[in-house]
Write a protein that holds these residues in place. Sequence first.
Motif, PDB file in Angstrom:
ATOM      1  N   ARG A  78     -16.898   2.631   2.609  1.00 36.75           N
ATOM      2  CA  ARG A  78     -16.400   1.978   3.799  1.00 36.75           C
ATOM      3  C   ARG A  78     -17.500   1.132   4.421  1.00 36.75           C
ATOM      4  O   ARG A  78     -18.592   1.609   4.673  1.00 36.75           O
ATOM      5  N   ARG A 138      -8.080   2.063  -2.522  1.00 31.85           N
ATOM      6  CA  ARG A 138      -8.316   3.471  -2.772  1.00 31.85           C
ATOM      7  C   ARG A 138      -7.788   3.883  -4.135  1.00 31.85           C
ATOM      8  O   ARG A 138      -8.314   4.725  -4.795  1.00 31.85           O
ATOM      9  N   ASP A 152      -4.088   9.283   6.389  1.00 27.14           N
ATOM     10  CA  ASP A 152      -4.725   8.220   5.593  1.00 27.14           C
ATOM     11  C   ASP A 152      -4.202   6.863   6.032  1.00 27.14           C
ATOM     12  O   ASP A 152      -4.963   5.912   6.223  1.00 27.14           O
ATOM     13  N   TYR A 192       1.169   5.348   0.426  1.00 23.41           N
ATOM     14  CA  TYR A 192       0.536   6.504   1.042  1.00 23.41           C
ATOM     15  C   TYR A 192       1.427   7.714   0.905  1.00 23.41           C
ATOM     16  O   TYR A 192       2.652   7.599   0.811  1.00 23.41           O
ATOM     17  N   LEU A 207     -11.765  -2.849   7.852  1.00 23.56           N
ATOM     18  CA  LEU A 207     -11.411  -2.612   6.469  1.00 23.56           C
ATOM     19  C   LEU A 207     -10.921  -3.907   5.842  1.00 23.56           C
ATOM     20  O   LEU A 207      -9.899  -4.435   6.238  1.00 23.56           O
ATOM     21  N   ASP A 262      -6.328   3.931   7.783  1.00 29.25           N
ATOM     22  CA  ASP A 262      -6.439   2.618   7.157  1.00 29.25           C
ATOM     23  C   ASP A 262      -5.978   1.504   8.073  1.00 29.25           C
ATOM     24  O   ASP A 262      -6.612   0.462   8.175  1.00 29.25           O
ATOM     25  N   ARG A 302       0.848  -1.188   0.000  1.00 29.18           N
ATOM     26  CA  ARG A 302       0.000   0.000   0.000  1.00 29.18           C
ATOM     27  C   ARG A 302       0.881   1.234   0.000  1.00 29.18           C
ATOM     28  O   ARG A 302       1.837   1.316   0.753  1.00 29.18           O
ATOM     29  N   GLU A 347      -9.759  -2.770   1.257  1.00 27.83           N
ATOM     30  CA  GLU A 347     -10.332  -1.644   0.545  1.00 27.83           C
ATOM     31  C   GLU A 347      -9.278  -1.035  -0.366  1.00 27.83           C
ATOM     32  O   GLU A 347      -8.146  -0.843   0.043  1.00 27.83           O
TER      33      GLU A 347
END
Length: 846
Positions: free
Chosen positions: A844, A748, A730, A725, A743, A734, A723, A746
Amino acid sequence: MSDNKGSDGKGRTVGTRGGGTETSRVRQSFSHGRSKSVVVEKKRKRVVVPKPGTAATGGGNAAQVRAAQGGASKGLADSEIERRRRALMAAKATEAERVAKEKEAEERRKAEMDRLREEKEAKERAEAEEAARLKAEAEAKAMQEAEEAKRKADDAARQKAKPRGKKDEAVVSPADIPAPPNENEGPRRSAPGGGAPKRDDRRDDRGGKGRAGGDKRRQGKLTINQALGEGGRQKSLAAMRRRQERQQRKGGGSNEPREKIVRDVQVPDAIMVSELANRMAERVAAVVKALMQNGIMATQNQTIDADTAELIVEEFGHKVVRVSDADVEDVITTVEDTDDDLEGRAPVITIMGHVDHGKTSLLDAIRKTNVVSGEAGGITQHIGAYQITTEEGAKLTFLDTPGHAAFTSMRARGAQVTDIVILVVAADDSVMPQTIEAISHAKAAGVPMIVAINKIDRPGADPQKVRTQLLQHEVIVEEMSGDVLDVEVSAVEGTGLDKLLENITLQAELLELKANPDREASGAVIEAQLDTGRGPVATVLVQNGTLKRGDIFVVGEQWGKVRALINDQGERVDEAGPSVPVEVLGLNGTPEAGDVLNVVPDEGRAREISEYRQQLAKDKRAAAGAATTLDQLLAKAKADEDVSELPIVVKADVQGSAEAIVQAMEKIGNEEVRVRVLHSGVGAITESDVTLAEASGAPIIGFNVRANAPARESANQKGLEIRYYSIIYDLVDDIKAAASGLLSAEVRETFIGYAEIKEVFKVSNVGKVAGCVVTEGVARRSAGVRLLRDNVVIHEGTLKTLKRFKDEVKEVQSGQECGMAFENYEDIRQGDVIEIFETEEVERTL
Ligand code: GDP
């Protein structure tokens, strides 16, 4: 020849038919079964009376014949008779001659055959002798080998090395290798050895028993060897095997210790197979084979441990010299400084305390009091530490990285940097959990503390309450008749700062801090980052000696040569003495905060040490990865099923961000879930990160950094989540959600493509345009873009144009060329990578 003569004679005989002779045929046989019939004439009457002169000259027979014939025969002339007689005699003579010749030839043949046979027998005898000799040799050698194997087995058993069974096999097995050629060899050798009678034997055998099969044939062959003496065949085969084996060894990297130069082979803690072969001056293939025979499957690029290496070295007949890899570090001088060399140095101060109690404000306020920079009007820059000079001329060095994690991680890495801890407690608040933590850290490090009671300008400030509360944590300030200095300050208003600095100087004097500036430098990394323009940069706090430009050094797993030194004022300096923080340029990799820097004599040593440390770290990481999985398994197996862990691996663009993320992550935990940072570091996500993450089933967090191509591929293959970022909130959101199970994967952002900048053009009215090739996926005009340099995000935004040839297009496919320009961003360079992504709003789930 004689036949022709015969037929000539016959022709003539036929010609005598008018002479009253009686003819008959006689079968005459010759050697080799040839035969022919011969006409024999008999005369009935004497026709001629012999002349007186002829009797003496003719043979007795002729005279008698003539006498017998008397005058009876009147048909033939004397001359004619005489001619015939002579012809007959000549024929007889040639016949006798021919027979004699044939006899002679026969004898010659016989003699030749005998000679050949003799020769063959002699050869066989010689071979049998050779075979016997070879067998004896082979047996002696086998015994020697067995003894050797036994000795090694014993040795190895003592060393608790690899299983012996395989070792024994190794001694025996080579004998089996040449077996197939021997199958062919056997008959070839025995066939010429067998004389005629032996061949007959074999034929009889075969003929008598019909299809006798292989065994029978072998038996047939055995008779040959029986002729040579008992067990002749076995001897010969075994000898052949040994001989072939010997030849093989001679040809292919021999195991033969006798023919070798015995070398002293240095065996470190771990060594690459190829390097081991190199040190023994043996062929790599032979070493790999030897390893295999010991049950170790290793390629030439694999590393084996010292025990295994020792076994192999002994097997090759060399001498082992065990050296510890750590010896490479010996070059780092550990010379103790004498009291005469030592000079006073500035104290190094770290500010700790609970969040929002004013650590940063206090650091800023102190920095502003710096008379030197104030006078010079210099612009201070953040390098992780700064040094000030007080009005009294005392120098103080402050570490600009507040936080316990930084403090502890440095300590954990062996860098005890801090001399004095300033514990900040807000007067309007009270002693908080992180205040207590800070106290523990300072105590654990054995570092003296100065309490700064901050925010005394605040209306609700109650310094006395703070002092009392501190008592509970065994911090007894002077006012409470203890020995811990305490000062009331206001970072915002600047009150009490002089007193604080005075107290620090006082405390430093008590500590009698000293260092030797006249030696090779050693220091600690305060901060490190991969700078897009300058490469890896580290802020180093020199602790002893003086760091100079051009110095070669090792720092953690990295090494470098000081290209430039930049002080906290942003100025280039030539050297930095004890307690001076400087930015060091010229590293070949990004070290980590807390890494120790040491100046070494030359580049070779620097490289060697760095390689050794990298290997060590790799092994450690691998072990840590395995341990994590085990830990987790254990944790799961144990009763505390209620508490689950979310392991993560964090990579960030700068050390500061990494540290901040780690801290934020550690805060996330509650009674049920804990976030555990397996590893955090600076720079691109690499394959080793992926390996570590995979081992623990952890997602990888990239903060303003990207995975390099091999890591991306490897993560894709393993189905591992990476992931990315660029906003800490954020990320925290998360992870919080993920940790509480809210979560589930998910997404983004979806990465839809990568493009590489091949060239940069300047176009009037448009600005800089990047000539790119889409290397993966697609480039979409509407999508978001990020500019990556060395896998670090340096810009994020949108596209102004996406052109294919002259036309504005919506999409460009992988493999195609295109022109791209960023909206409001111009700093693009050849070699930069553009990441194209699309954002998706995923609802969400609660
Ligand atoms: P840190 O989290 O410990 O680094 O704390 P900061 O330095 O960021 O300060 C947190 C907040 O407290 C900021 O809003 C500061 O303005 C405020 N603050 C810090 N020191 C003082 C002080 O001496 N007086 C007052 N009134 N406010 C302060």
